[in-house]
Structures are given as C-alpha cells and as structure tokens.
Motif scaffolding. Sequence first.
Motif, mmCIF file in Angstrom:
data_model
loop_
_atom_site.group_PDB
_atom_site.id
_atom_site.type_symbol
_atom_site.label_atom_id
_atom_site.label_comp_id
_atom_site.label_asym_id
_atom_site.label_seq_id
_atom_site.Cartn_x
_atom_site.Cartn_y
_atom_site.Cartn_z
ATOM 1 N N TYR A 177 1.151 16.222 58.904
ATOM 2 C CA TYR A 177 2.177 17.162 58.468
ATOM 3 C C TYR A 177 2.007 18.560 59.047
ATOM 4 O O TYR A 177 0.912 19.013 59.362
ATOM 5 C CB TYR A 177 2.172 17.284 56.943
ATOM 6 N N ASP A 178 3.133 19.255 59.085
ATOM 7 C CA ASP A 178 3.185 20.656 59.451
ATOM 8 C C ASP A 178 2.856 21.516 58.231
ATOM 9 O O ASP A 178 2.644 20.997 57.124
ATOM 10 C CB ASP A 178 4.595 20.985 59.961
ATOM 11 N N GLY A 206 3.088 23.538 54.967
ATOM 12 C CA GLY A 206 3.901 23.221 53.795
ATOM 13 C C GLY A 206 3.624 21.835 53.268
ATOM 14 O O GLY A 206 3.715 21.602 52.064
ATOM 15 N N ASP A 260 7.723 19.483 50.603
ATOM 16 C CA ASP A 260 8.485 20.692 50.922
ATOM 17 C C ASP A 260 9.980 20.500 50.718
ATOM 18 O O ASP A 260 10.758 21.437 50.855
ATOM 19 C CB ASP A 260 8.204 21.165 52.348
ATOM 20 N N SER A 304 12.032 19.209 52.550
ATOM 21 C CA SER A 304 12.728 19.574 53.776
ATOM 22 C C SER A 304 12.158 18.806 54.955
ATOM 23 O O SER A 304 12.224 17.578 55.010
ATOM 24 C CB SER A 304 12.623 21.097 53.972
ATOM 25 N N PHE A 305 11.544 19.533 55.877
ATOM 26 C CA PHE A 305 11.106 19.019 57.172
ATOM 27 C C PHE A 305 10.045 17.925 57.052
ATOM 28 O O PHE A 305 10.194 16.815 57.575
ATOM 29 C CB PHE A 305 10.575 20.221 57.961
ATOM 30 N N ASN A 306 8.967 18.217 56.358
ATOM 31 C CA ASN A 306 7.885 17.249 56.230
ATOM 32 C C ASN A 306 8.294 16.024 55.430
ATOM 33 O O ASN A 306 7.907 14.899 55.748
ATOM 34 C CB ASN A 306 6.660 17.911 55.588
ATOM 35 N N GLY A 340 5.783 18.983 63.915
ATOM 36 C CA GLY A 340 5.937 20.409 64.128
ATOM 37 C C GLY A 340 5.354 20.885 65.447
ATOM 38 O O GLY A 340 4.379 20.319 65.968
ATOM 39 N N PHE A 387 6.575 29.674 56.502
ATOM 40 C CA PHE A 387 7.136 28.358 56.192
ATOM 41 C C PHE A 387 6.611 27.784 54.871
ATOM 42 O O PHE A 387 6.971 26.660 54.516
ATOM 43 C CB PHE A 387 6.809 27.364 57.309
ATOM 44 N N SER A 388 5.784 28.521 54.184
ATOM 45 C CA SER A 388 5.107 27.930 53.016
ATOM 46 C C SER A 388 5.059 28.838 51.792
ATOM 47 O O SER A 388 4.237 28.627 50.907
ATOM 48 C CB SER A 388 3.674 27.533 53.412
ATOM 49 N N GLY A 418 11.516 26.092 55.938
ATOM 50 C CA GLY A 418 10.609 25.111 55.359
ATOM 51 C C GLY A 418 10.507 25.263 53.854
ATOM 52 O O GLY A 418 11.505 25.464 53.154
ATOM 53 N N ASP A 469 17.410 20.910 57.243
ATOM 54 C CA ASP A 469 16.640 19.730 57.659
ATOM 55 C C ASP A 469 16.970 18.478 56.854
ATOM 56 O O ASP A 469 17.398 17.472 57.410
ATOM 57 C CB ASP A 469 15.137 20.003 57.626
#
Length: 349
Positions: free
Chosen positions: A46-47, A49, A53, A55-57, A108, A212-213, A238, A259
């Motif tokens: 994972y990126d 976050g 999250d 969202s993205f993850n 990411g 992003f976190s 994110g 996302d």
Amino acid sequence: MRRISRITVAGAATASLALALAACGGTSSDNASSESQGDKGLAIAYDVGGKGDQSFNDAAYAGLEQAKKEFGYETADIEPTEGETDADKTQRLSSLAKQGYNPVIGVGYAYAAAVKEAAAKYPDTTFGIVDDATIEADNVADLVFSEEQASYLAGVAAAKSTKTNTVGFVGGVDIPLIHKFQAGFEQGVKDTNPKVTVLSQYLTQTAEEGGFSSPDKGKTAAEGQIEKKADVVYAAAGLSGQGVIEAAAANEVWAIGVDSDQYQQEALAKYKDSILTSAMKDVAKAVYNLAKSVEDGSPATGIVKGDLKTGEVGLSDSNPAFKDDADLQKAVEAAKEKIISGEIEVKSS
C-alpha cells in the motif's frame, strides 16, 4: 493455472504472519538468492494512508479480493510504515517476490525506485506500479490513468451545481500527479461557466508531511475555502479527503470524492448525502487485470493506461441528487463524448 490449491483460513493467517515477519526482518536471506520460492498469487504493497483510506488503497484491495476469489490463490497485502525509505520499500517488494507472489504491485508513485530495483532482482516475477510511467523493464507494468479527464467531468458537475459561483480544489501533495486532477477540474469548471472562481490549495509539499494521510489537514483546508463561499469542494488527497468531506457535510455544501465511489464507502456513510459524485479511476480493475494477465500466462508490461474511452476513469452517479438532475447529467455526458472524440483536449498541468 497456478500449481496450488485453495488455502484454508488458518493457512492464510500463518502465511500473513510469516510475510509480516519477513517484511520487517533482516535482509540477509533476500540477498542470498533472487529466485522466488513457491507459486503464489497477487501481492500489493500500500501507499501512504494504507488500507481503510476509502479511496486509492481500498480500490487496489478490491482488485486483490476479486483476483483472490476468481483464481482461488493465496494473496498478500502489506501496509506502509511511517518514515520508511526507498530501501524499506525495496525490501518489502523483494520479500514478496522471494516468497513466490506474482504479480507484486506497489500502490503509488512513491514505489518507483523500489519497483525498478526489485524487478531487476527478480526478472521472473511481474511487477506493477500504480500511477507511475517511468519504469522501463521487461517485467514491469506501469498502471496509469487519465485522472485529468475524470477531473474535468468533476469540474463540469461543480460548475453546474454551485450557487455561489465559487468552488474549491484540495490537493493532498503538490506533485505532478495531483496537478493533473487540479488542471482537469479547473478546465472543466471554466469551460462550463467562466464566471465560477476556483479556489485551489495543496496540503503539503511532500507526502512525508502527511498530505495524503491527515484528515485534519483536509478538514481545515476545506473549511477555509467554505468560509470564502465555496459550496462545492473537490478533494484529491487520499485519506485527507475524508476531512474535506466531513467539512462539507458540516457546512451543508457539496463534496466531490476521488478514486473510489465515496458515496458507497461504509466509513463515510454518515456524510454520503453531501457527496455529490466522485471522480473515479478504476484501480481495482487495473490491479485485477494485471493479475489475470499473469494467471493467463501473458503478463502485461509497459504502460497500461486507463481513460474515459476504456471506461477506467469517470464520474459516479450513486447519489440520487446527481443521478436525478437531468441538466447536470446532460452536461456531463456531452463533455464525456467530446473528450472521447478528441473535440476537447484536457490539460494535465
């Protein structure tokens, strides 16, 4: 097909524990051999976050879950650690490859250096990286998206929905990737209604600063824009975007998610009536498709791009307020058709 059977819950737990230990432990065994051990399935790292999250993850995790269900194999997903270096990321990816996971995906752009190094070390493993198009290797797939196109449609929706002629954009980190979101959004707003003002702000200069976190940073930024009369705020940030959505709900203005379809996210359920739409990119589909290409024996490599034409970016219409607004739907659909045909060329910076 892979030469393994479905694993039991107990076996999965044991494998997860072993993987966690390997990812956090020493490097001597990894340096001893670059040959993968076993024949496992998809693994993702994972990126910032991490999972949860909304969202993205989480979108990447959805792709992993789909692959796991369809192919019946063992998967792994690993969280980032605070303050980690490129060497830490490389160790994580190398550990996954050594244990036999294939493909291995870094979620990411921050994984660029790590994917490049791990891919060179494990040439028989397919690697993927989401949101980076800089790695040229025979065993790497660069999974990228035309985020600016979905953001343009978000801009159209914002311009059609604002009552104050002021809308906001909150970017997580001031980097080229997020510039694409901003550029597309601003162009979509201005092409739809030149009288609308766009307030744009970035939370941090680097990801390490929490752009992003940090939902609190997102909330503060959104509150500042709302005080300046923004009544639609779009976040490309994110996990920090959750704070933007919270601020929008508290002030009874619209938020636009990113996302994933954030209207549908369980953790955001109490705010969903304030989420007009989300500018989506189908990370889940990209992750699954790479896994399927490996499973089918023809691993995808090179730049693999998703856009409006392929259906891998777009706007969600889960909120009835969006779905039932005929004028809004007409404007968004017209813009979508013009982008696909090439009549509208969306800026990426």
